[in-house]
Each structure stands twice: as structure tokens, then as C-alpha cells.
Design an enzyme around this catalytic site. Structure first.
Site, PDB file in Angstrom:
ATOM      1  N   ILE A   5       0.833  -1.206   0.000  1.00  0.00           N
ATOM      2  CA  ILE A   5       0.000   0.000   0.000  1.00  0.00           C
ATOM      3  C   ILE A   5       0.868   1.256   0.000  1.00  0.00           C
ATOM      4  CG2 ILE A   5      -0.232   0.233   2.538  1.00  0.00           C
ATOM      5  CD1 ILE A   5      -3.318   0.620   1.968  1.00  0.00           C
ATOM      6  N   CYS A   6       0.353   2.316  -0.627  1.00  0.00           N
ATOM      7  CA  CYS A   6       0.975   3.639  -0.581  1.00  0.00           C
ATOM      8  C   CYS A   6      -0.149   4.655  -0.398  1.00  0.00           C
ATOM      9  CB  CYS A   6       1.831   3.907  -1.817  1.00  0.00           C
ATOM     10  SG  CYS A   6       0.911   3.995  -3.358  1.00  0.00           S
ATOM     11  N   ARG A   7      -0.023   5.862  -0.919  1.00  0.00           N
ATOM     12  CA  ARG A   7      -1.077   6.855  -0.729  1.00  0.00           C
ATOM     13  C   ARG A   7      -2.258   6.621  -1.663  1.00  0.00           C
ATOM     14  NH1 ARG A   7      -2.041  11.859  -2.954  1.00  0.00           N
ATOM     15  NH2 ARG A   7       0.029  11.927  -3.857  1.00  0.00           N
TER      16      ARG A   7
END
Length: 108
Positions: free
Chosen positions: A59-61
């Protein structure tokens, strides 16, 4: 470019191993409790911290960096699943988060 799996945040199972590839300041503002934090640019140097037998939900932004990390991990023999929409979608779904500050967890 290899194919890889992507899922919405609603499909991330309880207790999944989460790899957060955002920058330190983003992590500190708000993250998933129990997630492993390795910024994308540090991933090649720190890949030995990951268990190759474990499925990682990356996951990231918003999903761009996690997509690149997922492709890289898959190319190096790891099982990785990209989380579509990233932490923004996680927050929108009301999923639990913690922060490293006294403030309310948020996504920067």
C-alpha cells in the site's frame, strides 16, 4: 512487465501482512497498525526484511508506488498484491489507522 494482482481495500483480509511503501512523513501521519514500513526507494536494500513465503499486501497513498513495489517484488520471487486506492481509500472506508503523533491519524 509482469502481471500482478490488485485488490480494493475492502478485499484486504483481517490480519493480512501489509507493506507500506510511503515516505516517513506519510507513515508518521497515519498508517495501518502492524504494517511493515519500507519506503519504496529503500525496498531493494531492505528486501531481506520480508518473508518470501508470506503474501504481502502493498500500500501507498493512492496506488502508484505500491504498484511499482508489487511489480518489483513479484519479479524477485515474492507474492505481492497491490492495494488499489492506497491509504486514501483505506481512510475513506473507515478502516482503522494509528499515527506516530498525538493527532488523529490522517493520510498526507
Amino acid at each position: 512487465m509482469s502481471e500482478f494482482e490488485s485488490v480494493p481495500v475492502t478485499a484486504v483480509p483481517e490480519g493480512a501482512r501489509i507493506l507500506d511503501v510511503r515516505e516517513d512523513y506519510e507513515w508518521e501521519a497515519g498508517h495501518i497498525d502492524g504494517a511493515l514500513h519500507i519506503p519504496l526507494d529503500e525496498l531493494p536494500a531492505r528486501v531481506e526484511e520480508l518473508d518470501p513465503d508470506e503474501t504481502l499486501h502493498v500500500i501507498c497513498r493512492t496506488g502508484g508506488r505500491s504498484q511499482r513495489a508489487t511489480q518489483w517484488l513479484e519479479g524477485h520471487g515474492y507474492t505481492a498484491i497491490n492495494v488499489n486506492g492506497g491509504m486514501g481509500a483505506w481512510l475513506d472506508e473507515g478502516r482503522p489507522m494509528v499515527s506516530e503523533s498525538d493527532g488523529e491519524p490522517t493520510v498526507l
